[in-house]
Enzyme design. Structure first.
Site, PDB file in Angstrom:
ATOM      1  N   HIS A   7       3.807   1.976  11.701  1.00 30.76           N
ATOM      2  CA  HIS A   7       2.721   1.764  12.670  1.00 30.76           C
ATOM      3  C   HIS A   7       2.533   2.935  13.621  1.00 30.76           C
ATOM      4  O   HIS A   7       1.522   2.999  14.314  1.00 30.76           O
ATOM      5  CB  HIS A   7       2.998   0.499  13.495  1.00 30.76           C
ATOM      6  N   SER A  62      -1.071  -7.687  10.851  1.00 30.66           N
ATOM      7  CA  SER A  62      -2.498  -7.699  11.185  1.00 30.66           C
ATOM      8  C   SER A  62      -3.356  -7.790   9.929  1.00 30.66           C
ATOM      9  O   SER A  62      -4.271  -8.615   9.846  1.00 30.66           O
ATOM     10  CB  SER A  62      -2.831  -6.436  11.979  1.00 30.66           C
ATOM     11  N   CYS A  91       2.604   5.956   8.899  1.00 28.72           N
ATOM     12  CA  CYS A  91       1.700   6.133   7.764  1.00 28.72           C
ATOM     13  C   CYS A  91       0.767   7.323   8.038  1.00 28.72           C
ATOM     14  O   CYS A  91       0.202   7.427   9.136  1.00 28.72           O
ATOM     15  CB  CYS A  91       0.871   4.878   7.546  1.00 28.72           C
ATOM     16  N   CYS A 151       0.865  -1.189   0.000  1.00 31.58           N
ATOM     17  CA  CYS A 151       0.000   0.000   0.000  1.00 31.58           C
ATOM     18  C   CYS A 151       0.900   1.238   0.000  1.00 31.58           C
ATOM     19  O   CYS A 151       2.131   1.133   0.122  1.00 31.58           O
ATOM     20  CB  CYS A 151      -0.847  -0.015   1.264  1.00 31.58           C
ATOM     21  N   CYS A 158      -8.145   1.593   6.976  1.00 30.94           N
ATOM     22  CA  CYS A 158      -7.639   2.329   5.811  1.00 30.94           C
ATOM     23  C   CYS A 158      -8.131   1.723   4.488  1.00 30.94           C
ATOM     24  O   CYS A 158      -8.602   0.590   4.445  1.00 30.94           O
ATOM     25  CB  CYS A 158      -6.120   2.368   5.857  1.00 30.94           C
ATOM     26  N   HIS A 184      -0.663  -4.597  19.821  1.00 34.59           N
ATOM     27  CA  HIS A 184      -0.224  -4.236  18.465  1.00 34.59           C
ATOM     28  C   HIS A 184       0.443  -2.867  18.523  1.00 34.59           C
ATOM     29  O   HIS A 184      -0.028  -1.958  19.209  1.00 34.59           O
ATOM     30  CB  HIS A 184      -1.419  -4.223  17.496  1.00 34.59           C
ATOM     31  N   HIS A 242       5.387  -5.012   8.879  1.00 33.21           N
ATOM     32  CA  HIS A 242       5.388  -6.389   9.377  1.00 33.21           C
ATOM     33  C   HIS A 242       5.554  -7.378   8.233  1.00 33.21           C
ATOM     34  O   HIS A 242       4.600  -8.029   7.811  1.00 33.21           O
ATOM     35  CB  HIS A 242       4.096  -6.658  10.154  1.00 33.21           C
ATOM     36  N   GLU A 261       0.582  -0.375  16.563  1.00 34.34           N
ATOM     37  CA  GLU A 261      -0.244   0.802  16.219  1.00 34.34           C
ATOM     38  C   GLU A 261      -1.147   1.199  17.390  1.00 34.34           C
ATOM     39  O   GLU A 261      -1.318   2.389  17.684  1.00 34.34           O
ATOM     40  CB  GLU A 261      -1.089   0.497  14.978  1.00 34.34           C
ATOM     41  N   THR A 303      -6.151   0.701  12.070  1.00 35.87           N
ATOM     42  CA  THR A 303      -6.376   0.837  10.619  1.00 35.87           C
ATOM     43  C   THR A 303      -6.482  -0.492   9.878  1.00 35.87           C
ATOM     44  O   THR A 303      -6.927  -0.509   8.728  1.00 35.87           O
ATOM     45  CB  THR A 303      -5.214   1.622   9.980  1.00 35.87           C
TER      46      THR A 303
HETATM   47 FE1  SF4 Z   1      -0.851   0.713   4.563  1.00 33.78          FE
HETATM   48 FE2  SF4 Z   1      -3.173   1.236   5.634  1.00 33.78          FE
HETATM   49 FE3  SF4 Z   1      -1.135   0.605   7.219  1.00 33.78          FE
HETATM   50 FE4  SF4 Z   1      -1.153   2.941   5.938  1.00 33.78          FE
HETATM   51  S1  SF4 Z   1      -2.588   2.295   7.510  1.00 33.78           S
HETATM   52  S2  SF4 Z   1       0.568   1.517   6.103  1.00 33.78           S
HETATM   53  S3  SF4 Z   1      -2.187   2.453   4.015  1.00 33.78           S
HETATM   54  S4  SF4 Z   1      -2.105  -0.724   5.717  1.00 33.78           S
END
Ligand code: SF4
Length: 324
Positions: A87, A236, A109, A25, A207, A137, A54, A139, A177
């Site tokens: 993350h 994830s 991100c 992505c 996302c 996790h 990851h 994030e 996300t």
């Molecule tokens: Fe990719 Fe979505 Fe993670 Fe951003 S939030 S790095 S677009 S998977």
């Protein structure tokens, strides 16, 4: 037992449904490019806090180029350059880095940063924030760190009964996300039943890349007897894709990091194999899987397209200045 192609009596002709979109992505592309640019601009070693994304293959490739992956900021020598992973990190991590005189490059991100900003904004308005996500996790740790006194983690609908908030008219839900869209909506429905005045985030926190990859894998699951998702076990969004495929009716779905992890027994009586990959996976690993399947007679590839992706993110601004 895994067998070699030559040990099978005859190649079984078969079809491959290849999901599109799949693989990297925009956020992963940016994070990996940021490490490569930092190595190019400043030379090794470049320290990276946590796996940049990851994926085993990506991490090993960057290690070979001179990136050193650490889990804690105090593992980075004073004055060095450290890059924060896609993350995201909690504000305390930025403070720790400043205390050690580290030069930081933040590859979080932008879609994770958006959730951080939402958390800060709702906390400033004194909301209780119910963050749907998986405990531990990276994030979730980063987002929670933005407003630890206001955020409660909610893993699933089972957690909802045990929740308590200060003011039922000031409660908002946010999410990680990379969750399953369907499972998250089940949790949101349970939250809405419990807290009818619940506020929703202004836009989706899950996302675009996670949503698109899950929609595509659902299409594969409708037609394939076996779905193979390329991705790492700690990713994830890759793990969610396997679950989504199974929930959408695929008789079998497996996660593999590399083609050689596929068990030939999975192909017994399978005429159609669905193939996709998580958002942290380079497409070369998918090519490896396609090649492995072609060697076993699965060489008729049909691309199943459910969305077009054209999103790109600019590199972290720190890479536009000289950090040294
Ligand atoms: Fe990719 Fe979505 Fe993670 Fe951003 S939030 S790095 S677009 S998977």
């Amino acid at each position: 037992m895994t067998t070699t192609p030559s040990s099978r009596s005859a190649p079984q002709p078969g079809r491959v449904l290849l999901a599109s979109p799949r693989s990297w992505c925009a956020g992963v592309d940016r994070a990996v490019l940021a490490v490569e640019k930092a190595l190019e601009q400043y030379g090794p070693p470049i320290y990276v806090r946590h796996e940049i994304v990851h994926n085993k293959h990506v991490v090993q490739s960057l290690q070979k180029k001179g990136a050193i992956f650490v889990e804690r900021t105090d593992e980075v020598p004073e004055g060095s350059i450290v890059l924060f992973s896609a993350h995201g990190v909690a504000p305390t991590v930025h403070s720790e880095a400043a205390e050690r005189n580290l030069k930081t490059i933040d590859a979080t991100c932008p879609l994770v940063t958006k959730v951080h900003r939402e958390a800060v904004r709702y906390a400033q308005q004194d909301y209780d924030i119910l963050l749907i996500g998986h405990e531990g996790h990276e994030e979730v740790i980063g987002t929670t760190g933005e407003a630890p006194d206001h955020i409660t983690l909610v893993d699933s609908p089972d957690d909802v009964a045990g929740l308590s908030v200060r003011d039922e008219s000031k409660v908002v839900w946010l999410s990680q996300t990379t969750l399953s869209v369907d499972e998250t909506m089940e949790t949101v429905d349970a939250l809405k039943t419990r807290f009818p005045l619940l506020t929703s985030p202004p836009s989706d926190d899950i996302c675009y890349a996670t949503q698109n990859r899950q929609s595509a894998v659902k299409k594969l699951a409708e037609r394939a007897e076996l779905v193979i998702v390329v991705g790492s076990k700690n990713s994830s969004n890759s793990v969610r894709m396997v679950e989504v495929a199974r929930n959408a009716g695929a008789p079998a779905a497996h996660l593999v990091d590399f083609a050689h992890e596929i068990d030939e027994a999975w192909l017994e009586r399978v005429t159609t194999v669905g193939v996709s990959s998580g958002a942290s996976v380079p497409d070369t690993l998918v090519d490896g899987v396609l090649e492995w399947l072609a060697q076993r007679g699965y060489d008729d590839i049909e691309t199943v397209t459910t969305a077009d992706e054209s999103i790109t993110f600019a590199l972290p601004h720190e890479l536009r200045h000289n950090l040294r």
